[in-house]
Scaffold this motif. Structure first.
Motif, PDB file in Angstrom:
ATOM      1  N   VAL A 108      -5.744   1.150   7.879  1.00  0.00           N
ATOM      2  CA  VAL A 108      -5.973   1.158   6.430  1.00  0.00           C
ATOM      3  C   VAL A 108      -7.131   2.096   6.057  1.00  0.00           C
ATOM      4  CG1 VAL A 108      -6.030  -0.267   4.345  1.00  0.00           C
ATOM      5  CG2 VAL A 108      -5.140  -1.241   6.424  1.00  0.00           C
ATOM      6  N   ASN A 109      -7.399   3.116   6.900  1.00  0.00           N
ATOM      7  CA  ASN A 109      -8.253   4.209   6.467  1.00  0.00           C
ATOM      8  C   ASN A 109      -7.467   4.936   5.388  1.00  0.00           C
ATOM      9  OD1 ASN A 109     -10.250   3.731   8.515  1.00  0.00           O
ATOM     10  ND2 ASN A 109      -8.892   4.723   9.975  1.00  0.00           N
ATOM     11  N   MET A 110      -8.115   5.295   4.294  1.00  0.00           N
ATOM     12  CA  MET A 110      -7.404   5.860   3.148  1.00  0.00           C
ATOM     13  C   MET A 110      -7.981   7.188   2.718  1.00  0.00           C
ATOM     14  SD  MET A 110      -7.063   2.644   0.646  1.00  0.00           S
ATOM     15  CE  MET A 110      -5.771   1.504   0.952  1.00  0.00           C
TER      16      MET A 110
ATOM     17  N   ILE B  51       0.838  -1.198   0.000  1.00  0.00           N
ATOM     18  CA  ILE B  51       0.000   0.000   0.000  1.00  0.00           C
ATOM     19  C   ILE B  51       0.874   1.249   0.000  1.00  0.00           C
ATOM     20  CG2 ILE B  51      -1.753   1.314   1.246  1.00  0.00           C
ATOM     21  CD1 ILE B  51      -2.771  -1.320   2.366  1.00  0.00           C
TER      22      ILE B  51
ATOM     23  N   ILE C 254       1.205   4.986  -2.815  1.00  0.00           N
ATOM     24  CA  ILE C 254       0.927   6.392  -2.532  1.00  0.00           C
ATOM     25  C   ILE C 254       1.359   7.232  -3.732  1.00  0.00           C
ATOM     26  CG2 ILE C 254       1.574   8.378  -1.098  1.00  0.00           C
ATOM     27  CD1 ILE C 254       1.563   6.518   1.286  1.00  0.00           C
TER      28      ILE C 254
ATOM     29  N   LEU D 289      -4.156   7.556  -4.480  1.00  0.00           N
ATOM     30  CA  LEU D 289      -3.968   7.322  -3.054  1.00  0.00           C
ATOM     31  C   LEU D 289      -3.043   8.396  -2.486  1.00  0.00           C
ATOM     32  CD1 LEU D 289      -4.379   5.533  -0.544  1.00  0.00           C
ATOM     33  CD2 LEU D 289      -2.394   4.205  -1.295  1.00  0.00           C
TER      34      LEU D 289
ATOM     35  N   PHE E 261      -2.610   6.710   4.071  1.00  0.00           N
ATOM     36  CA  PHE E 261      -3.388   5.742   4.848  1.00  0.00           C
ATOM     37  C   PHE E 261      -2.788   5.667   6.243  1.00  0.00           C
ATOM     38  CE2 PHE E 261       0.136   3.397   3.196  1.00  0.00           C
ATOM     39  CZ  PHE E 261       0.434   2.440   4.150  1.00  0.00           C
TER      40      PHE E 261
ATOM     41  N   GLY F   6     -11.221   1.930   6.682  1.00  0.00           N
ATOM     42  CA  GLY F   6     -10.536   0.670   6.414  1.00  0.00           C
ATOM     43  C   GLY F   6     -11.339  -0.564   6.785  1.00  0.00           C
TER      44      GLY F   6
ATOM     45  N   LEU G  55      -8.227   9.396  -0.721  1.00  0.00           N
ATOM     46  CA  LEU G  55      -8.084   9.374  -2.177  1.00  0.00           C
ATOM     47  C   LEU G  55      -8.418  10.746  -2.742  1.00  0.00           C
ATOM     48  CD1 LEU G  55      -9.965   6.060  -3.100  1.00  0.00           C
ATOM     49  CD2 LEU G  55      -7.534   6.348  -2.670  1.00  0.00           C
TER      50      LEU G  55
END
Length: 83
Positions: A40-42, A11, A15, A33, A36, A69, A44
């Motif tokens: 794993v909250n992301m 992940i 980025i 991306l 995070f 996430g 975008l």
């Protein structure tokens, strides 16, 4: 624990790149991306939201989005989204 480390490394390499995120509900997202956290909250940017309906995919453009996430099912680096 080693598998989790490899997942986070994958992940992290994404980025700044386009990613396709499939959620546990009927929604999917593509976008760049930005970052995070450990859960794993992301975040975008330049997001396209795809909602799977009985009439096909409904799309919506969003400038930025925070994804929880806990609701992410699949991540596809470089993914173009559903066709």
């Amino acid at each position: 624990m080693r598998t989790l480390t490899r997942f986070v490394e994958l992940i992290d390499k994404c980025i700044g790149s386009k990613i396709w995120v499939v959620m546990k509900n009927e929604k999917e997202f593509t976008g760049k991306l930005c970052g995070f956290d450990d859960y794993v909250n992301m975040v975008l940017e330049d997001v396209t939201e795809y909602e799977n309906t009985k009439d096909g995919y409904k799309t919506q453009k969003l400038p930025q989005l925070l994804l929880n996430g806990n609701n992410i099912c699949t991540l596809i680096p470089g993914g173009a989204g559903p066709v």
